[in-house]
Design an enzyme around this catalytic site. Structure first.
Site, short mmCIF file in Angstrom:
data_model
loop_
_atom_site.label_atom_id
_atom_site.label_comp_id
_atom_site.label_asym_id
_atom_site.label_seq_id
_atom_site.Cartn_x
_atom_site.Cartn_y
_atom_site.Cartn_z
N SER A 1 -58.85 32.66 8.39
CA SER A 1 -57.87 31.97 9.24
C SER A 1 -57.70 32.73 10.55
O SER A 1 -57.87 33.95 10.61
CB SER A 1 -56.52 31.91 8.51
OG SER A 1 -55.49 31.51 9.38
N TYR B 1 -49.74 36.72 3.93
CA TYR B 1 -50.84 35.75 3.86
C TYR B 1 -52.02 36.22 4.73
O TYR B 1 -53.16 36.30 4.28
CB TYR B 1 -50.38 34.38 4.32
CG TYR B 1 -51.54 33.44 4.64
CD1 TYR B 1 -52.35 32.95 3.62
CD2 TYR B 1 -51.83 33.09 5.96
CE1 TYR B 1 -53.43 32.12 3.90
CE2 TYR B 1 -52.90 32.27 6.25
CZ TYR B 1 -53.69 31.78 5.24
OH TYR B 1 -54.76 30.97 5.52
N LYS C 1 -56.18 37.78 3.97
CA LYS C 1 -57.42 37.35 4.60
C LYS C 1 -58.14 38.52 5.27
O LYS C 1 -59.37 38.64 5.20
CB LYS C 1 -57.14 36.25 5.62
CG LYS C 1 -56.58 34.96 5.03
CD LYS C 1 -57.57 34.26 4.12
CE LYS C 1 -57.07 32.91 3.66
NZ LYS C 1 -58.01 32.23 2.74
#
Length: 333
Positions: free
Chosen positions: A124, A149, A153
């Site tokens: 992302s 979050y 990643k």
């Protein structure tokens, strides 16, 4: 190519499956349905005429995952299964590290046991620091996210880089997604989740359907043309085609490579709202409220590397995103 998709019933996974099928590839779906529905498989069958093989399983279940990989015998694994809410990740960091990081480690071990060496991973643009330039290219000096979050990643990207250094014959293609939106042009397949959605488009459609009294815009005093935040929105089918290109690239590539998948164009929240109004043929009530902590005025990804190496470029504009999304909203009733 034979493609194995984790999270294959989700928004990105199901649309990538549709694009893979359209390109003539074979698809195997693996999903625990924690935030998706099996009726995505029915929609894919209606679109393609093909009934896809499916295993209901969690990426943290090593034995089930290993058996599914052995049964399907894929050339490329597309890894989309993850928890993805920034706000929820602050509330449940343990869950996010468990599913996103531990689940990926389990998948990589299962792939290694099967001798599978090609992976397309959905990362992302959330990995880019708040002070990153906009438009932002993959050559930015460092990555790091201010929320759990994004951190998951970042950790997985670093893991794949280290893994590639230790095993040079592996191919890992990391795709940093911008904000996917829209739906399949048939209207049969779109964004449908079990958990409440805090993303921009679902909230606009809720207001359009009268399910909430108004759509709230977080901040109207940014240094942007209309005062609302600007982001890079990408049609889900453009994104899906980028994933297909990445899978095909992995078949002829070794090492770890990272690409932005974005339109390279910015759209403000207010301009998105106006485009949704045109698609729905109605006014949508809205209210400008306080900014959210951590939001920045503008972020656009530079997709130049994907254009040059993957020969991929976003083709659909904002109005097409909204028209296709509204068609799906009408279909689902």
């Amino acid at each position: 190519m034979k493609a194995f998709i984790t999270g294959g019933c989700g928004f990105v996974g199901a649309h990538t499956a549709a694009a893979l099928l359209e390109a003539g590839h074979q698809v195997f779906i693996y999903d625990n349905l924690s935030n998706s529905y099996q009726d995505a498989l029915e929609a894919l069958q209606d679109i393609s005429g093909i009934r896809l093989p499916f295993v209901h399983g969690d990426i943290r279940d090593g034995e089930r995952l290993l058996q599914a990989l052995k049964t399907s015998g894929p050339d490329v694994v597309f890894h989309f299964a993850a928890l993805k809410s920034i706000s929820e990740s602050f509330e449940k960091p343990l869950d996010y590290y468990d599913v996103n990081v531990s689940g990926t480690v389990t998948l990589l071990k299962a792939m290694q046991s099967c001798g599978l060496k090609r992976l397309v991973f959905s990362s992302s643009v959330a990995v880019y620091p708040e002070n990153s330039p906009s438009p932002c290219s993959e050559s930015v000096s460092s990555v790091g996210a201010p929320h759990p979050y994004g951190e998951t990643k970042v950790i997985i990207e670093r893991l794949l880089t280290r893994l590639g250094e230790s095993k040079p014959d592996l191919s890992s293609v990391i795709l940093r997604f911008c904000n996917p939106a829209g739906a399949h042009p048939s209207g049969l397949l779109g964004e449908k989740t079990r958990q409440p959605q805090g993303n921009l488009f679902p909230r606009i459609w809720q207001a359009a359907r009268g399910e909430i009294p108004r759509f709230e815009i977080f901040g109207g005093d940014y240094a942007t043309p209309d005062g609302t935040a600007v982001r890079d929105y990408l049609h889900i089918m453009d994104l899906a085609e980028g994933c297909v290109k990445a899978g095909e690239y992995s078949l002829r590539h070794q090492g770890t490579e990272t690409f932005n998948l974005g339109s390279g164009r910015g759209a403000s929240v207010l301009s998105v709202l106006r485009s949704c109004e045109r698609a729905a043929g109605r006014k949508i009530n809205f209210q400008i409220v306080s900014r959210r902590t951590g939001d920045r005025p503008e972020f656009i990804a530079d997709p130049g590397k994907a254009e040059k190496i993957l020969h991929w470029k976003a083709r659909k504009n904002l109005d097409e995103i909204c028209e296709d999304a509204w068609r799906y909203e009408l279909h689902r009733g």
